[in-house]
Design a protein around this motif. Sequence first.
Motif, mmCIF file in Angstrom:
data_model
loop_
_atom_site.group_PDB
_atom_site.id
_atom_site.type_symbol
_atom_site.label_atom_id
_atom_site.label_comp_id
_atom_site.label_asym_id
_atom_site.label_seq_id
_atom_site.Cartn_x
_atom_site.Cartn_y
_atom_site.Cartn_z
ATOM 1 N N LYS A 139 0.632 -1.316 -0.109
ATOM 2 C CA LYS A 139 -0.021 -0.035 0.064
ATOM 3 C C LYS A 139 0.940 1.339 -0.016
ATOM 4 N N VAL A 153 -4.128 1.290 -3.058
ATOM 5 C CA VAL A 153 -5.081 1.798 -1.907
ATOM 6 C C VAL A 153 -5.519 0.440 -1.274
ATOM 7 N N GLU A 154 -5.332 0.557 -0.023
ATOM 8 C CA GLU A 154 -5.633 -0.791 0.903
ATOM 9 C C GLU A 154 -7.066 -0.246 1.259
ATOM 10 N N ILE A 179 -12.385 1.551 5.060
ATOM 11 C CA ILE A 179 -11.081 1.952 4.324
ATOM 12 C C ILE A 179 -10.639 3.273 5.396
ATOM 13 N N GLU A 183 -5.835 6.308 3.515
ATOM 14 C CA GLU A 183 -5.988 5.662 2.029
ATOM 15 C C GLU A 183 -7.321 6.424 1.359
ATOM 16 N N LYS A 186 -5.977 9.100 -0.954
ATOM 17 C CA LYS A 186 -5.453 8.831 -2.307
ATOM 18 C C LYS A 186 -6.491 8.993 -3.367
#
Length: 258
Positions: A139, A153-154, A179, A183, A186
């Motif tokens: 990530k 993107v985790e 999420i 993250e 992003k």
Amino acid sequence: MKSPLTVTFLGTGTSQGVPVIGSDHPVCKSDDPKDKRLRVSVLLEWENYNYIIDCGPDFRQQMLRENVQRVDGILLTHEHSDHTAGIDDIRPFYFRQGNIPFYAHPRVFQSLHKRFGYIFEIENKYPGAPTLDEIAIDKETPFSIGGKKVIPVEVFHNRLPVIGFRIDSFAYLTDVKTIEEVELQKIKNVEVLVLNALREKEHESHLNLSEALTLIEKIKPQKAYLTHISHLMGFHEEVERTLPENVFLAYDTLKITI
């Protein structure tokens, strides 16, 4: 100037696909082609490059339907079978092209080594097995494919980390339940977001429809497409009429250009 990115939805269904085997649910009996959903995957095309996100059990059928002649690499979100079970069907590409690059978290490769041992065997490898080039991703570290920057993107699928991808102003997130804010930043304000939405009822490891719409409001893409859809979501045309004007149900064979 960046090359336009064309996204083809190879599959938009959940792990069982739609129709579900043996089901008498009305959606499974639908004659609408948009209610027929293979396992979830997308084809990304720009210039002369073809990359695929996830390689599920319908991979062969999807490649034949879209007449894909070359695969430059496959990005894996996580190790579950509906995202990886088609790996053996890369053989025609391997026989023509040689080793196929696969991009995945090291944990995903560990799982694949157990499940597809004959592919990853070094000594006495079965002669008909394909060979993968294992490219580890995480990530924290963007990487490049075909001259385009990919930002991992985790997200979390219950407690399992899953990697989504941002390429240019396109973001692809599947098997999301939660999420983290770092993250989320992003992908804020991307042009096109693809996000999973399993059904209307809450689920322990997937966003339901209301949760997906709430997350879309937070990310604020220009357009959002919902994928990883169960038959329990309802008929495509009926659900689509209830969505905000910038949110759409994706369907198999849909093409969009960013």
